[in-house]
Every structure is written in C-alpha cells, then in structure tokens.
Design a protein around this motif. Sequence first.
Motif, PDB file in Angstrom:
ATOM      1  N   ARG A   1      -7.103  86.763 137.486  1.00  0.00           N
ATOM      2  CA  ARG A   1      -8.104  85.691 137.405  1.00  0.00           C
ATOM      3  C   ARG A   1      -8.996  85.692 138.647  1.00  0.00           C
ATOM      4  O   ARG A   1     -10.225  85.572 138.555  1.00  0.00           O
ATOM      5  CB  ARG A   1      -7.403  84.347 137.252  1.00  0.00           C
ATOM      6  CG  ARG A   1      -8.343  83.148 137.183  1.00  0.00           C
ATOM      7  CD  ARG A   1      -7.592  81.878 137.482  1.00  0.00           C
ATOM      8  NE  ARG A   1      -6.953  81.925 138.779  1.00  0.00           N
ATOM      9  CZ  ARG A   1      -7.563  81.722 139.938  1.00  0.00           C
ATOM     10  NH1 ARG A   1      -8.869  81.473 139.965  1.00  0.00           N
ATOM     11  NH2 ARG A   1      -6.893  81.794 141.073  1.00  0.00           N
ATOM     12  N   ALA A   2      -8.367  85.830 139.836  1.00  0.00           N
ATOM     13  CA  ALA A   2      -9.141  85.847 141.075  1.00  0.00           C
ATOM     14  C   ALA A   2     -10.081  87.055 141.124  1.00  0.00           C
ATOM     15  O   ALA A   2     -11.230  86.950 141.574  1.00  0.00           O
ATOM     16  CB  ALA A   2      -8.187  85.872 142.269  1.00  0.00           C
ATOM     17  N   TYR A   3      -9.589  88.203 140.629  1.00  0.00           N
ATOM     18  CA  TYR A   3     -10.439  89.406 140.621  1.00  0.00           C
ATOM     19  C   TYR A   3     -11.621  89.216 139.669  1.00  0.00           C
ATOM     20  O   TYR A   3     -12.766  89.589 139.998  1.00  0.00           O
ATOM     21  CB  TYR A   3      -9.607  90.614 140.209  1.00  0.00           C
ATOM     22  CG  TYR A   3     -10.403  91.884 140.086  1.00  0.00           C
ATOM     23  CD1 TYR A   3     -10.780  92.599 141.222  1.00  0.00           C
ATOM     24  CD2 TYR A   3     -10.788  92.360 138.840  1.00  0.00           C
ATOM     25  CE1 TYR A   3     -11.527  93.766 141.112  1.00  0.00           C
ATOM     26  CE2 TYR A   3     -11.532  93.531 138.736  1.00  0.00           C
ATOM     27  CZ  TYR A   3     -11.902  94.227 139.872  1.00  0.00           C
ATOM     28  OH  TYR A   3     -12.636  95.370 139.770  1.00  0.00           O
ATOM     29  N   LEU A   4     -11.370  88.652 138.493  1.00  0.00           N
ATOM     30  CA  LEU A   4     -12.452  88.394 137.547  1.00  0.00           C
ATOM     31  C   LEU A   4     -13.475  87.423 138.120  1.00  0.00           C
ATOM     32  O   LEU A   4     -14.690  87.609 137.969  1.00  0.00           O
ATOM     33  CB  LEU A   4     -11.883  87.851 136.237  1.00  0.00           C
ATOM     34  CG  LEU A   4     -11.106  88.828 135.359  1.00  0.00           C
ATOM     35  CD1 LEU A   4     -10.503  88.110 134.170  1.00  0.00           C
ATOM     36  CD2 LEU A   4     -12.003  89.966 134.895  1.00  0.00           C
ATOM     37  N   LYS A   5     -12.975  86.385 138.801  1.00  0.00           N
ATOM     38  CA  LYS A   5     -13.882  85.405 139.399  1.00  0.00           C
ATOM     39  C   LYS A   5     -14.753  86.069 140.458  1.00  0.00           C
ATOM     40  O   LYS A   5     -15.979  85.836 140.520  1.00  0.00           O
ATOM     41  CB  LYS A   5     -13.080  84.263 140.005  1.00  0.00           C
ATOM     42  CG  LYS A   5     -13.945  83.176 140.626  1.00  0.00           C
ATOM     43  CD  LYS A   5     -13.079  82.064 141.205  1.00  0.00           C
ATOM     44  CE  LYS A   5     -13.955  80.989 141.853  1.00  0.00           C
ATOM     45  NZ  LYS A   5     -13.141  79.904 142.452  1.00  0.00           N
ATOM     46  N   GLU A   6     -14.122  86.889 141.296  1.00  0.00           N
ATOM     47  CA  GLU A   6     -14.892  87.585 142.336  1.00  0.00           C
ATOM     48  C   GLU A   6     -15.920  88.530 141.721  1.00  0.00           C
ATOM     49  O   GLU A   6     -17.064  88.624 142.209  1.00  0.00           O
ATOM     50  CB  GLU A   6     -13.932  88.358 143.235  1.00  0.00           C
ATOM     51  CG  GLU A   6     -14.606  89.074 144.395  1.00  0.00           C
ATOM     52  CD  GLU A   6     -13.627  89.812 145.271  1.00  0.00           C
ATOM     53  OE1 GLU A   6     -14.062  90.537 146.177  1.00  0.00           O
ATOM     54  OE2 GLU A   6     -12.402  89.657 145.032  1.00  0.00           O
ATOM     55  N   SER A   7     -15.528  89.220 140.642  1.00  0.00           N
ATOM     56  CA  SER A   7     -16.456  90.142 139.976  1.00  0.00           C
ATOM     57  C   SER A   7     -17.639  89.395 139.378  1.00  0.00           C
ATOM     58  O   SER A   7     -18.796  89.828 139.492  1.00  0.00           O
ATOM     59  CB  SER A   7     -15.715  90.918 138.891  1.00  0.00           C
ATOM     60  OG  SER A   7     -14.670  91.687 139.444  1.00  0.00           O
ATOM     61  N   VAL A   8     -17.356  88.253 138.737  1.00  0.00           N
ATOM     62  CA  VAL A   8     -18.440  87.467 138.135  1.00  0.00           C
ATOM     63  C   VAL A   8     -19.374  86.935 139.205  1.00  0.00           C
ATOM     64  O   VAL A   8     -20.611  86.982 139.062  1.00  0.00           O
ATOM     65  CB  VAL A   8     -17.851  86.312 137.301  1.00  0.00           C
ATOM     66  CG1 VAL A   8     -18.941  85.350 136.859  1.00  0.00           C
ATOM     67  CG2 VAL A   8     -17.117  86.856 136.085  1.00  0.00           C
ATOM     68  N   GLU A   9     -18.807  86.435 140.324  1.00  0.00           N
ATOM     69  CA  GLU A   9     -19.647  85.930 141.402  1.00  0.00           C
ATOM     70  C   GLU A   9     -20.503  87.029 142.003  1.00  0.00           C
ATOM     71  O   GLU A   9     -21.694  86.818 142.312  1.00  0.00           O
ATOM     72  CB  GLU A   9     -18.765  85.284 142.474  1.00  0.00           C
ATOM     73  CG  GLU A   9     -18.098  83.983 142.015  1.00  0.00           C
ATOM     74  CD  GLU A   9     -17.166  83.420 143.068  1.00  0.00           C
ATOM     75  OE1 GLU A   9     -16.874  84.152 144.045  1.00  0.00           O
ATOM     76  OE2 GLU A   9     -16.707  82.268 142.911  1.00  0.00           O
ATOM     77  N   GLN A  10     -19.908  88.236 142.160  1.00  0.00           N
ATOM     78  CA  GLN A  10     -20.672  89.359 142.698  1.00  0.00           C
ATOM     79  C   GLN A  10     -21.786  89.766 141.740  1.00  0.00           C
ATOM     80  O   GLN A  10     -22.914  90.059 142.149  1.00  0.00           O
ATOM     81  CB  GLN A  10     -19.735  90.542 142.958  1.00  0.00           C
ATOM     82  CG  GLN A  10     -20.406  91.746 143.597  1.00  0.00           C
ATOM     83  CD  GLN A  10     -20.914  91.437 144.997  1.00  0.00           C
ATOM     84  OE1 GLN A  10     -20.254  90.739 145.760  1.00  0.00           O
ATOM     85  NE2 GLN A  10     -22.098  91.939 145.342  1.00  0.00           N
ATOM     86  N   ARG A  11     -21.498  89.764 140.431  1.00  0.00           N
ATOM     87  CA  ARG A  11     -22.513  90.120 139.451  1.00  0.00           C
ATOM     88  C   ARG A  11     -23.654  89.105 139.446  1.00  0.00           C
ATOM     89  O   ARG A  11     -24.833  89.465 139.368  1.00  0.00           O
ATOM     90  CB  ARG A  11     -21.875  90.197 138.054  1.00  0.00           C
ATOM     91  CG  ARG A  11     -22.841  90.616 136.955  1.00  0.00           C
ATOM     92  CD  ARG A  11     -22.106  90.818 135.655  1.00  0.00           C
ATOM     93  NE  ARG A  11     -21.473  89.583 135.215  1.00  0.00           N
ATOM     94  CZ  ARG A  11     -22.087  88.613 134.545  1.00  0.00           C
ATOM     95  NH1 ARG A  11     -23.391  88.736 134.261  1.00  0.00           N
ATOM     96  NH2 ARG A  11     -21.448  87.538 134.155  1.00  0.00           N
ATOM     97  N   LEU A  12     -23.300  87.804 139.552  1.00  0.00           N
ATOM     98  CA  LEU A  12     -24.345  86.783 139.595  1.00  0.00           C
ATOM     99  C   LEU A  12     -25.193  86.916 140.850  1.00  0.00           C
ATOM    100  O   LEU A  12     -26.421  86.728 140.810  1.00  0.00           O
ATOM    101  CB  LEU A  12     -23.697  85.392 139.534  1.00  0.00           C
ATOM    102  CG  LEU A  12     -23.000  85.020 138.217  1.00  0.00           C
ATOM    103  CD1 LEU A  12     -22.321  83.664 138.343  1.00  0.00           C
ATOM    104  CD2 LEU A  12     -23.999  85.024 137.059  1.00  0.00           C
ATOM    105  N   GLU A  13     -24.534  87.241 141.972  1.00  0.00           N
ATOM    106  CA  GLU A  13     -25.282  87.424 143.215  1.00  0.00           C
ATOM    107  C   GLU A  13     -26.230  88.621 143.115  1.00  0.00           C
ATOM    108  O   GLU A  13     -27.408  88.546 143.533  1.00  0.00           O
ATOM    109  CB  GLU A  13     -24.305  87.623 144.373  1.00  0.00           C
ATOM    110  CG  GLU A  13     -24.981  87.758 145.724  1.00  0.00           C
ATOM    111  CD  GLU A  13     -23.981  87.931 146.854  1.00  0.00           C
ATOM    112  OE1 GLU A  13     -24.414  88.187 147.995  1.00  0.00           O
ATOM    113  OE2 GLU A  13     -22.756  87.811 146.587  1.00  0.00           O
ATOM    114  N   ASP A  14     -25.734  89.735 142.533  1.00  0.00           N
ATOM    115  CA  ASP A  14     -26.596  90.914 142.359  1.00  0.00           C
ATOM    116  C   ASP A  14     -27.750  90.608 141.407  1.00  0.00           C
ATOM    117  O   ASP A  14     -28.890  91.073 141.619  1.00  0.00           O
ATOM    118  CB  ASP A  14     -25.772  92.086 141.824  1.00  0.00           C
ATOM    119  CG  ASP A  14     -24.747  92.570 142.833  1.00  0.00           C
ATOM    120  OD1 ASP A  14     -24.910  92.272 144.036  1.00  0.00           O
ATOM    121  OD2 ASP A  14     -23.768  93.236 142.413  1.00  0.00           O
TER     122      ASP A  14
END
Length: 232
Positions: free
Chosen positions: A165-178
């Motif tokens: 869950r934490a990895y998915l959250k980090e991935s989604v946040e990184q994708r939104l930032e990009d």
Amino acid sequence: MNKMEESLSRLGYHFYIEKNGYEVFSNLTNDDKYAATSVAGEAVAHAKTLTASSYDISVIKNTFHHGEYTFCIVAVHTGTTDENVIAYIKQYIFLYILGFAALFVGISVITNTLMSGWISRSILVPLKKLHEGTKKIQEGNLDQELDYEKADEFGAVCKDFNAMRAYLKESVEQRLEDEQKRKDLISGISHDLRTLLTSIRGYVEGLLDGIASTPENRRNICGLFRCELEIW
C-alpha cells in the motif's frame, strides 16, 4: 452366610469357608472340587492366597486373620452364571457405554466451539481486514493501514500488504508530481510560443502595412526580429 451364598451363586461361584482349619460352610460340589484341582492343583490346599483360571474355570483363595481366628475362603467358578446377573451386567455396561458416548459428544461439541472461536479470531478476522483493505485500495484510498500486528502468518501477510500500500501510494504521488511538472512545462512552452508568435505577427503586419517603406527600414525590422528570436 445364606446372603453371601445367594449373591455369589448368581455370579456363578460356589465356595467353602474354613475357620482355624475346620470347615464351617461349603456348597462346593464334586465337580467344583475337581475343576479347582484341575486348574490349581495342590496349591488349592496349601497356598494362602491364590488366583488361577483356565478357560471358563476360575479359582480364588484368600486367607486372613481376625483376632485369634484364621479364616480361609476358596471360591470356584465353573462358567455358569445366572442369566439375570448377565442381563444386569449388560445393562450397566450399556449405561457406561452410553455415558462415555454422551461424554464424547459433549467434549466434541465443546472442542468444536473452541475451535470455531479460535478460527474466527485467528483466520476470519485477518481475512476480513485484508478484504476491507483491498476494497479501500480499489476505491482509491491508499491512506488506511491494516492494524493487525500478531506475530503469525497473517501478521506477515498484513505487513506485506501495508508495504505494498505504501509503495502504491508513493508511486501514485510520484506520478501526480511528474504529471504536474509536465503540465507546467507545456504551459510555459505554450506561453513562450504565443509570445513569439505574437511578435512575429506584429512584425509581419507592420511590413504588410507599409511601416518599413524603405529597404533600410525593412532591414532594421528584420534585424530586430532576428535578435528577438536569438534571445528567445
């Protein structure tokens, strides 16, 4: 003595009693005496205590003292028993079997109840938490962490689930930032292009409107436009 004789006879025993070496009671038949001798031999007469059996024949002898008297009792069973006694024994055996069966059923019910509670606490509860966590992720909620911390197999699974869950959250946040950076970059480039196109349009319209009527003026305008392109 009559009461003892009646009780033992129902069980198939005949017996005699000696007191200080003298017979005081006996209901042994000759067949009983022969059967006892065939099973125990001379020990029937000389042994103080004896237990012997062969097939359906049993011989029991016991010698004891009471005050100044010495008593000896010899009981012989030749295999015949009162049918009423057999039925009585069978009845009690049936009751004991029935009692053991009821005890077994009771223990089984209690065990099943305890096992059901254990399964509910140890298996169903973490499975329910995993199901709820999966549903939250499907709904887009990546902030809810599973609160299962027991040191068992499900605890390890829940720990891995929280890490995922934490990895998915980090991935989604990184994708939104990009994605935001990409939008900012495109917006900046679009703004600069619009500015450049506006300048080009102004120069072109000026040339078409005859602002630069002489070749020298047209060269000056072209020079300014070239400098602006280099600066951009």
